[in-house]
Design a protein around this motif. Sequence first.
Motif, PDB file in Angstrom:
ATOM      1  N   ARG A 155      -0.213  13.059  27.573  1.00  0.00           N
ATOM      2  CA  ARG A 155      -0.523  12.184  26.428  1.00  0.00           C
ATOM      3  C   ARG A 155       0.741  11.463  25.969  1.00  0.00           C
ATOM      4  NH1 ARG A 155      -2.569  14.809  21.610  1.00  0.00           N
ATOM      5  NH2 ARG A 155      -1.149  16.547  22.096  1.00  0.00           N
ATOM      6  N   GLY A 156       1.433  10.877  26.922  1.00  0.00           N
ATOM      7  CA  GLY A 156       2.679  10.197  26.600  1.00  0.00           C
ATOM      8  C   GLY A 156       3.892  10.924  27.125  1.00  0.00           C
ATOM      9  N   LEU A 157       3.705  12.140  27.628  1.00  0.00           N
ATOM     10  CA  LEU A 157       4.804  12.902  28.211  1.00  0.00           C
ATOM     11  C   LEU A 157       4.550  13.112  29.691  1.00  0.00           C
ATOM     12  CD1 LEU A 157       6.614  16.015  26.793  1.00  0.00           C
ATOM     13  CD2 LEU A 157       5.675  16.082  29.105  1.00  0.00           C
ATOM     14  N   GLY A 158       5.552  12.769  30.512  1.00  0.00           N
ATOM     15  CA  GLY A 158       5.440  12.946  31.957  1.00  0.00           C
ATOM     16  C   GLY A 158       6.779  13.358  32.542  1.00  0.00           C
ATOM     17  N   HIS A 159       6.802  13.492  33.853  1.00  0.00           N
ATOM     18  CA  HIS A 159       8.003  13.961  34.537  1.00  0.00           C
ATOM     19  C   HIS A 159       8.586  12.930  35.500  1.00  0.00           C
ATOM     20  CE1 HIS A 159       7.315  18.084  33.055  1.00  0.00           C
ATOM     21  NE2 HIS A 159       6.041  17.767  33.188  1.00  0.00           N
ATOM     22  N   THR A 160       7.840  11.891  35.795  1.00  0.00           N
ATOM     23  CA  THR A 160       8.317  10.811  36.651  1.00  0.00           C
ATOM     24  C   THR A 160       7.834   9.485  36.079  1.00  0.00           C
ATOM     25  OG1 THR A 160       6.361  10.931  38.092  1.00  0.00           O
ATOM     26  CG2 THR A 160       8.291  12.245  38.737  1.00  0.00           C
ATOM     27  N   VAL A 161       8.290   8.403  36.661  1.00  0.00           N
ATOM     28  CA  VAL A 161       7.896   7.062  36.224  1.00  0.00           C
ATOM     29  C   VAL A 161       7.289   6.343  37.409  1.00  0.00           C
ATOM     30  CG1 VAL A 161       8.664   4.878  35.252  1.00  0.00           C
ATOM     31  CG2 VAL A 161       9.755   7.011  34.524  1.00  0.00           C
ATOM     32  N   ALA A 162       5.966   6.236  37.431  1.00  0.00           N
ATOM     33  CA  ALA A 162       5.291   5.594  38.561  1.00  0.00           C
ATOM     34  C   ALA A 162       5.391   4.065  38.480  1.00  0.00           C
ATOM     35  CB  ALA A 162       3.827   6.030  38.605  1.00  0.00           C
ATOM     36  N   ASP A 163       5.312   3.533  37.267  1.00  0.00           N
ATOM     37  CA  ASP A 163       5.325   2.075  37.089  1.00  0.00           C
ATOM     38  C   ASP A 163       6.249   1.724  35.922  1.00  0.00           C
ATOM     39  OD1 ASP A 163       4.871  -0.616  36.919  1.00  0.00           O
ATOM     40  OD2 ASP A 163       2.790  -0.454  36.235  1.00  0.00           O
ATOM     41  N   GLY A 212      20.743  15.191  35.034  1.00  0.00           N
ATOM     42  CA  GLY A 212      21.014  15.027  36.457  1.00  0.00           C
ATOM     43  C   GLY A 212      20.833  13.595  36.918  1.00  0.00           C
ATOM     44  N   ASP A 213      20.910  13.401  38.228  1.00  0.00           N
ATOM     45  CA  ASP A 213      20.767  12.058  38.796  1.00  0.00           C
ATOM     46  C   ASP A 213      19.437  11.420  38.431  1.00  0.00           C
ATOM     47  OD1 ASP A 213      23.229  11.655  40.267  1.00  0.00           O
ATOM     48  OD2 ASP A 213      22.564  13.246  41.606  1.00  0.00           O
ATOM     49  N   SER A 214      18.352  12.200  38.522  1.00  0.00           N
ATOM     50  CA  SER A 214      17.045  11.607  38.265  1.00  0.00           C
ATOM     51  C   SER A 214      16.921  11.143  36.818  1.00  0.00           C
ATOM     52  CB  SER A 214      15.930  12.600  38.603  1.00  0.00           C
ATOM     53  OG  SER A 214      16.069  13.794  37.862  1.00  0.00           O
ATOM     54  N   ALA A 215      17.456  11.916  35.873  1.00  0.00           N
ATOM     55  CA  ALA A 215      17.378  11.516  34.468  1.00  0.00           C
ATOM     56  C   ALA A 215      18.103  10.192  34.237  1.00  0.00           C
ATOM     57  CB  ALA A 215      17.976  12.607  33.582  1.00  0.00           C
ATOM     58  N   LEU A 216      19.312  10.081  34.765  1.00  0.00           N
ATOM     59  CA  LEU A 216      20.077   8.843  34.585  1.00  0.00           C
ATOM     60  C   LEU A 216      19.461   7.686  35.365  1.00  0.00           C
ATOM     61  CD1 LEU A 216      23.617  10.425  34.611  1.00  0.00           C
ATOM     62  CD2 LEU A 216      22.673   9.042  32.764  1.00  0.00           C
ATOM     63  N   ASP A 217      18.917   7.973  36.553  1.00  0.00           N
ATOM     64  CA  ASP A 217      18.261   6.919  37.335  1.00  0.00           C
ATOM     65  C   ASP A 217      17.070   6.345  36.577  1.00  0.00           C
ATOM     66  OD1 ASP A 217      20.042   7.149  39.403  1.00  0.00           O
ATOM     67  OD2 ASP A 217      18.735   8.342  40.699  1.00  0.00           O
ATOM     68  N   TRP A 218      16.190   7.245  36.070  1.00  0.00           N
ATOM     69  CA  TRP A 218      15.019   6.776  35.338  1.00  0.00           C
ATOM     70  C   TRP A 218      15.436   6.019  34.081  1.00  0.00           C
ATOM     71  CZ3 TRP A 218      11.334   6.353  38.348  1.00  0.00           C
ATOM     72  CH2 TRP A 218      10.837   7.364  39.153  1.00  0.00           C
ATOM     73  N   ALA A 219      16.395   6.562  33.337  1.00  0.00           N
ATOM     74  CA  ALA A 219      16.834   5.920  32.097  1.00  0.00           C
ATOM     75  C   ALA A 219      17.368   4.524  32.373  1.00  0.00           C
ATOM     76  CB  ALA A 219      17.897   6.779  31.409  1.00  0.00           C
ATOM     77  N   THR A 220      18.179   4.399  33.415  1.00  0.00           N
ATOM     78  CA  THR A 220      18.762   3.099  33.760  1.00  0.00           C
ATOM     79  C   THR A 220      17.698   2.112  34.172  1.00  0.00           C
ATOM     80  OG1 THR A 220      20.816   4.165  34.471  1.00  0.00           O
ATOM     81  CG2 THR A 220      20.415   1.925  35.258  1.00  0.00           C
ATOM     82  N   VAL A 240      14.252   9.815  16.370  1.00  0.00           N
ATOM     83  CA  VAL A 240      14.388   8.566  17.119  1.00  0.00           C
ATOM     84  C   VAL A 240      12.988   8.119  17.554  1.00  0.00           C
ATOM     85  CG1 VAL A 240      16.707   9.113  17.925  1.00  0.00           C
ATOM     86  CG2 VAL A 240      14.750   9.749  19.329  1.00  0.00           C
ATOM     87  N   PRO A 241      12.704   6.835  17.477  1.00  0.00           N
ATOM     88  CA  PRO A 241      11.385   6.351  17.893  1.00  0.00           C
ATOM     89  C   PRO A 241      11.158   6.608  19.386  1.00  0.00           C
ATOM     90  CG  PRO A 241      12.605   4.670  16.669  1.00  0.00           C
ATOM     91  CD  PRO A 241      13.581   5.747  17.007  1.00  0.00           C
ATOM     92  N   CYS A 242       9.952   6.951  19.760  1.00  0.00           N
ATOM     93  CA  CYS A 242       9.597   7.051  21.178  1.00  0.00           C
ATOM     94  C   CYS A 242       8.087   6.981  21.321  1.00  0.00           C
ATOM     95  CB  CYS A 242      10.157   8.326  21.821  1.00  0.00           C
ATOM     96  SG  CYS A 242       9.370   9.846  21.299  1.00  0.00           S
ATOM     97  N   ARG A 243       7.659   6.162  22.254  1.00  0.00           N
ATOM     98  CA  ARG A 243       6.242   6.083  22.592  1.00  0.00           C
ATOM     99  C   ARG A 243       5.943   6.857  23.869  1.00  0.00           C
ATOM    100  NH1 ARG A 243       2.574   5.036  19.147  1.00  0.00           N
ATOM    101  NH2 ARG A 243       1.255   4.050  20.732  1.00  0.00           N
ATOM    102  N   HIS A 244       6.997   7.112  24.617  1.00  0.00           N
ATOM    103  CA  HIS A 244       6.855   7.852  25.877  1.00  0.00           C
ATOM    104  C   HIS A 244       8.021   8.825  26.007  1.00  0.00           C
ATOM    105  CE1 HIS A 244       3.796   4.963  27.270  1.00  0.00           C
ATOM    106  NE2 HIS A 244       4.588   4.041  26.734  1.00  0.00           N
ATOM    107  N   VAL A 245       7.758   9.968  26.639  1.00  0.00           N
ATOM    108  CA  VAL A 245       8.787  10.970  26.893  1.00  0.00           C
ATOM    109  C   VAL A 245       8.791  11.274  28.391  1.00  0.00           C
ATOM    110  CG1 VAL A 245       9.634  13.296  26.408  1.00  0.00           C
ATOM    111  CG2 VAL A 245       8.452  11.988  24.617  1.00  0.00           C
ATOM    112  N   VAL A 246       9.965  11.195  28.995  1.00  0.00           N
ATOM    113  CA  VAL A 246      10.119  11.525  30.418  1.00  0.00           C
ATOM    114  C   VAL A 246      11.015  12.756  30.521  1.00  0.00           C
ATOM    115  CG1 VAL A 246      10.878  10.748  32.686  1.00  0.00           C
ATOM    116  CG2 VAL A 246       9.893   9.097  31.068  1.00  0.00           C
ATOM    117  N   LEU A 247      10.440  13.878  30.927  1.00  0.00           N
ATOM    118  CA  LEU A 247      11.218  15.108  31.129  1.00  0.00           C
ATOM    119  C   LEU A 247      11.743  15.121  32.556  1.00  0.00           C
ATOM    120  CD1 LEU A 247       9.057  17.846  29.348  1.00  0.00           C
ATOM    121  CD2 LEU A 247      10.939  16.481  28.417  1.00  0.00           C
ATOM    122  N   ALA A 248      12.965  14.655  32.734  1.00  0.00           N
ATOM    123  CA  ALA A 248      13.589  14.606  34.057  1.00  0.00           C
ATOM    124  C   ALA A 248      14.451  15.851  34.239  1.00  0.00           C
ATOM    125  CB  ALA A 248      14.424  13.331  34.198  1.00  0.00           C
TER     126      ALA A 248
END
Length: 335
Positions: A142-150, A165-173, A239-247
Amino acid sequence: MPLTEQQPDITDLAIVGGGPVGLFATFYAGLRGMSARLLEALPFVGGQVAALYPEKRIYDVGGFPAVRGAELVERLTEQARFGAPRVHLGEPVTNLERSGEHVVLTTPVSTYRARAVLLAVGVGRFAPKSLGVPEVDRWAGRGLGHTVADPSRFRGQPVLVVGGGDSALDWATELAEGGAAVTLVHRRDEFRAVESALGRAEAAGVVIRRSAVVEAVLGADAPEAARIRNLKDGSTMEVPCRHVVLALGFSADRSLLRTWGLPLEGRGLVVSPDTMAVAPWIYAAGDAVAYPGKLKLIATGFAEAALAVSAARQALEPGAHLQGGHSSDLGARPA
């Protein structure tokens, strides 16, 4: 022409695992005239590359001086379409057994039959790690996931990324470069990722909160904000957030391989190096296998996949040659 064209419900080869090696095995099965079915536990293909470092550059794949993980997966996926394989995502194989002339594979969705199986399961079945905080984990799906498909779906929206880790910084960037307002939270001062990844994230405008943890995600029907606590002084902020990515990475489980009675040595399946056979009609390739002198590279996995597919092809049709000839001589072109 597939060997089992007269039995459309049975494929010549079932490939378990949709990482780079599994994708290449799927392509090579089509090249050798075999019908193929690809089964992947995750809801996407690419394995570790897609899940952990899609934006990281890989330098040891032939033909690519450097290639982003996501691009490599995209190219392999396009290549794997050769031979029109049947692909099943989000279907972990829970049981594998021999029944008469076929190998039967069971998933939570269905049961499939194949004349042979190739295991390209890497280090095991992936399961994403949770934060272990009920007020955060309850938002899963419901707004929280572990990867970014799109990534384009996040454009113009505030996004919270958690991890170091690398994945967290990669997704954030990638999300920040795509127009999202990204805050990254990491519980330590130092990052596990390479220094250049941190510099790229900062240059993209990612707001980085070090030595901090997420205590709760706030909102009614969808995330609206996250409460973050500073581990050094105990202060909190929203902090505002509409989506959460747990990398936070993925855990790998190989316990099923033991329940199937397959030979394991350390963390790898024991195979015959000349055929990559684990047991009659069962083959393996990639990080899943172990043998003296094994070199854990994607390139090695590609070679093992080609050998395993060719050995299976010869076993299914004894008159077939182990060598499949040069693809350039076949005039083969991916569909």
